[in-house]
Design a protein around this motif. Sequence first.
Motif, PDB file in Angstrom:
ATOM      1  N   UNK A  12       0.723  -1.286   0.013  1.00 48.40           N
ATOM      2  CA  UNK A  12      -0.095  -0.071  -0.024  1.00 48.40           C
ATOM      3  C   UNK A  12       0.935   1.068  -0.252  1.00 48.40           C
ATOM      4  N   UNK A  13       0.413   1.993  -0.317  1.00 45.35           N
ATOM      5  CA  UNK A  13       1.244   3.311  -0.839  1.00 45.35           C
ATOM      6  C   UNK A  13       0.988   4.675  -0.515  1.00 45.35           C
ATOM      7  N   UNK A  14       1.289   5.316   0.915  1.00 46.49           N
ATOM      8  CA  UNK A  14       0.547   6.903   0.600  1.00 46.49           C
ATOM      9  C   UNK A  14       1.976   7.769   1.209  1.00 46.49           C
ATOM     10  N   UNK A  45      -3.273   2.752  -4.314  1.00 42.95           N
ATOM     11  CA  UNK A  45      -1.888   4.033  -3.970  1.00 42.95           C
ATOM     12  C   UNK A  45      -3.033   5.702  -3.220  1.00 42.95           C
ATOM     13  N   UNK A  46      -3.204   5.423  -1.731  1.00 46.86           N
ATOM     14  CA  UNK A  46      -4.259   6.377  -1.092  1.00 46.86           C
ATOM     15  C   UNK A  46      -3.326   7.817  -1.116  1.00 46.86           C
ATOM     16  N   UNK A  76      -4.316  -1.765   2.304  1.00 47.81           N
ATOM     17  CA  UNK A  76      -3.689  -3.213   1.710  1.00 47.81           C
ATOM     18  C   UNK A  76      -4.747  -4.037   1.168  1.00 47.81           C
ATOM     19  N   UNK A  77      -6.315  -4.137   1.697  1.00 47.40           N
ATOM     20  CA  UNK A  77      -6.881  -4.847   1.181  1.00 47.40           C
ATOM     21  C   UNK A  77      -7.427  -4.336  -0.518  1.00 47.40           C
ATOM     22  N   UNK A  78      -7.707  -3.289  -0.983  1.00 45.48           N
ATOM     23  CA  UNK A  78      -7.160  -3.011  -1.825  1.00 45.48           C
ATOM     24  C   UNK A  78      -6.024  -3.767  -3.305  1.00 45.48           C
ATOM     25  N   UNK A  79      -4.413  -3.936  -2.366  1.00 43.73           N
ATOM     26  CA  UNK A  79      -3.817  -3.973  -2.957  1.00 43.73           C
ATOM     27  C   UNK A  79      -4.073  -5.799  -3.368  1.00 43.73           C
ATOM     28  N   UNK A  93       2.461 -11.719  -0.509  1.00 44.61           N
ATOM     29  CA  UNK A  93       4.229 -10.784   0.707  1.00 44.61           C
ATOM     30  C   UNK A  93       3.583  -9.871   0.812  1.00 44.61           C
ATOM     31  N   UNK A  94       3.526  -9.614   2.156  1.00 50.22           N
ATOM     32  CA  UNK A  94       3.318  -8.560   3.057  1.00 50.22           C
ATOM     33  C   UNK A  94       4.888  -7.581   2.675  1.00 50.22           C
ATOM     34  N   UNK A  95       4.930  -6.324   2.123  1.00 47.37           N
ATOM     35  CA  UNK A  95       5.971  -5.801   1.948  1.00 47.37           C
ATOM     36  C   UNK A  95       5.142  -3.844   2.355  1.00 47.37           C
ATOM     37  N   UNK A  96       6.302  -3.091   3.153  1.00 47.72           N
ATOM     38  CA  UNK A  96       5.856  -1.765   3.398  1.00 47.72           C
ATOM     39  C   UNK A  96       6.080  -1.422   2.079  1.00 47.72           C
ATOM     40  N   UNK A  97       5.893   0.669   1.664  1.00 47.83           N
ATOM     41  CA  UNK A  97       6.838   1.567   1.396  1.00 47.83           C
ATOM     42  C   UNK A  97       7.863   1.755   0.558  1.00 47.83           C
TER      43      UNK A  97
END
Length: 262
Positions: free
Chosen positions: A89-91, A119-120, A157-160, A170-174
């Motif tokens: 997820x991007x913000x 992308x929010x 994240x759900x939108x991703x 795979x969970x990963x941060x921006x």
Amino acid sequence: MYSDNSNLSGVHKFLRESKALYPARLTYAQINDTVRFGPKYESEKVKTSIRRKINNRNYRKKLIISEDEVSRQQEREFHEPKLISIIVPLYNTKKEFLIEMIESVINQTYDNYQLCLADGSDEDNSHVEKIVKSYIKNNTKIKYKKLKENGGISVNTNECIKLATGDYILLFDHDDVLHESLLYELMDRIEETKADFIYTDEAIFTNDITKPFGYHFKPDYSLHALRSNNYICHASCFSRELFEKAGDFRKEFDGSQDHDLI
């Protein structure tokens, strides 16, 4: 202890934060500690710092894979290669962080992946969309959705995940980066053990990804440890089937949504 610098004068902030004065501040601190705790204490502290730096440097060398190893990983044919959907997820992501993150995915030695980005970001951070779309032109593995509004980390994240079609998630941060052989190592474990949930160690850095200042070495599965803190964190990878059994991220747990899911 939290230190509030908001009421400090400009001169005080400069003296405390200036990089140019760092050697002087360090020397003053060492002298002060020597006076307060004695020379033996200060000597042991310096020795410990030196040992830590040497150990970090030696461990960093172990993380670098040779060109031959890169070629070997790229050429390996798995019996049942799984598509891994990388969820980010991007913000309002900083330009340099966003580029480093995307490049670390593109440079993976295992290339059966998709990068799913929701992308929010607000209007003042339109560079996020521009950068991602510049990559999409030459890479069909990147899936992108511009959200109408920022729903928070769980909703985004759900939108991703809605964009994802992979066998594994795979969970990963921006603002994270992947080691170039991470996906390969995950696939190697999946093929050998049929695991439906895998987590990895982490290196911790500030600006220079080639110089971590610490590492988060994680234990084998420990229910008691997991109930007290999220020692798993990132990167964590699980099968789509397992995720669907657990359910989506819950926005009521924003800030600890990964811990809640795990």
